[in-house]
Scaffold this active site. Sequence first.
Site, PDB file in Angstrom:
ATOM      1  N   VAL A 141      -4.635   7.558   5.451  1.00  0.00           N
ATOM      2  CA  VAL A 141      -3.286   7.433   6.026  1.00  0.00           C
ATOM      3  C   VAL A 141      -2.222   7.805   4.984  1.00  0.00           C
ATOM      4  O   VAL A 141      -1.046   7.523   5.165  1.00  0.00           O
ATOM      5  CB  VAL A 141      -3.069   5.983   6.540  1.00  0.00           C
ATOM      6  CG1 VAL A 141      -4.021   5.677   7.670  1.00  0.00           C
ATOM      7  CG2 VAL A 141      -3.206   4.951   5.426  1.00  0.00           C
ATOM      8  N   HIS A 163      -6.724   7.967  11.876  1.00  0.00           N
ATOM      9  CA  HIS A 163      -6.231   6.585  11.807  1.00  0.00           C
ATOM     10  C   HIS A 163      -4.734   6.512  11.536  1.00  0.00           C
ATOM     11  O   HIS A 163      -4.238   5.501  11.027  1.00  0.00           O
ATOM     12  CB  HIS A 163      -7.025   5.806  10.752  1.00  0.00           C
ATOM     13  CG  HIS A 163      -8.478   5.668  11.106  1.00  0.00           C
ATOM     14  ND1 HIS A 163      -9.470   5.433  10.178  1.00  0.00           N
ATOM     15  CD2 HIS A 163      -9.097   5.741  12.302  1.00  0.00           C
ATOM     16  CE1 HIS A 163     -10.649   5.370  10.797  1.00  0.00           C
ATOM     17  NE2 HIS A 163     -10.448   5.572  12.083  1.00  0.00           N
ATOM     18  N   ARG A 170       0.829  -1.215   0.000  1.00  0.00           N
ATOM     19  CA  ARG A 170       0.000   0.000   0.000  1.00  0.00           C
ATOM     20  C   ARG A 170       0.859   1.259   0.000  1.00  0.00           C
ATOM     21  O   ARG A 170       0.548   2.258  -0.650  1.00  0.00           O
ATOM     22  CB  ARG A 170      -0.939  -0.026   1.212  1.00  0.00           C
ATOM     23  CG  ARG A 170      -2.007  -1.105   1.056  1.00  0.00           C
ATOM     24  CD  ARG A 170      -2.918  -1.158   2.244  1.00  0.00           C
ATOM     25  NE  ARG A 170      -3.539   0.134   2.531  1.00  0.00           N
ATOM     26  CZ  ARG A 170      -4.002   0.470   3.726  1.00  0.00           C
ATOM     27  NH1 ARG A 170      -3.893  -0.388   4.725  1.00  0.00           N
ATOM     28  NH2 ARG A 170      -4.569   1.640   3.918  1.00  0.00           N
TER      29      ARG A 170
END
Length: 295
Positions: A124, A140, A91
């Site tokens: 994020v 988060h 990611r």
Amino acid sequence: MHHCGTDSPPRKSTMPSPAETLALTPALIARLRACRRAVIFTGAGMSAESGVPTFRDAQTGFWARFKPEDVASPQAFAADPQLVWDWYVHRAEIVRGARPNPGHQAIAALQDRFEALAVITQNVDRLHQQAGSREVLELHGNLFDLKGFEDPDANTPPSMHCALCGGPCAGAGQTITDAAQREFEGLRLAEGAVPACPACGCLLRPAVVWFGEFLDPRVFSRARDLVAQCDLLVCVGASLAVQPAAGLPAAARHHGALVIEINLAPTSLSGQCDAFLQGAAAELLPQLVHLLDSA
Ligand code: BV8
């Protein structure tokens, strides 16, 4: 001989105005223009047009076999640190190649049109900060910082946390050498074995908030204060599937703020907000800026 007529009159621009595009009523536009303290609440749909897949999009390739909730948790990391680490490397590589889209840029531009504007994001990827947003609350966490992993079942007293990575360690009397500091600062989500803290040796993990983990209480209480004080909340690209973040837009409504939602599809908020604008963040947010510009 066919005489062509005089030049036809210039065609009225067929481009709909921002108000037409957004289909907002004049009363709502007037109320929007009177707002002074804005909160922009964003979910993964905000970054979709930057090429960052949302959780709900089918995970591609190798990761198609995992449910995010089953990988984004301390239990999953404890069970197989390398698998979870590799998912976040995957990611992070997508995010590192991503750039802010016109939606992120529109939100950064809105900062100059309000007395106060804060972004509260579940994302994020730090694309809001890259676009120039100054106050961004990351509910988060983020993919770029690492911190020491602490097994959820261990209740290590605060004094027994590493001064460098925050993970559980022998604590008292620990000295952090410059070399350890420099080495830690050079670590990031990258291919390879899960790194260990150079000062205390505990495994490192991305500084995101996993399922079953508490949000940073300072961040969440600031978010709640901003939502209570704002007179406008725009909710963009959030499925509102995850608590306690998902409760914030409705809380703004409860405090009397004007609540506008931008999403490709309706959510649990759509029926209770002042305007649900169905469409893509990168298209509709710039329209909102044009609308406020044309005030
Ligand atoms: C907590 C960071 C107290 C990590 C994320 C049972 C056991 C334990 C906990 C729970 C439980 N049951 C419920 C809970 C609470 C749990 C929860 O809510 N679970 C859900 C699954 C029911 N919450 C927690 O655990 C939280 N902590 O409660 O602490 C506690 C402690 C111990 C025990 C119990 C309670 C912590 C939650 C934080 C999880 N971390 N992210 C990482 O990134 O890897 S959440 C992650 O998923 C995202 O951050 C986001 O918030 C959420 C949803 O992701 P997506 O669906 O991808 O994104 P989004 O929701 O934004 O959806 C995309 C939307 O965009 C869609 O609506 C789509 O239509 C739209 N869209 C798409 N493209 C576009 C678009 N819109 C506009 N334009 C476009 N182009």
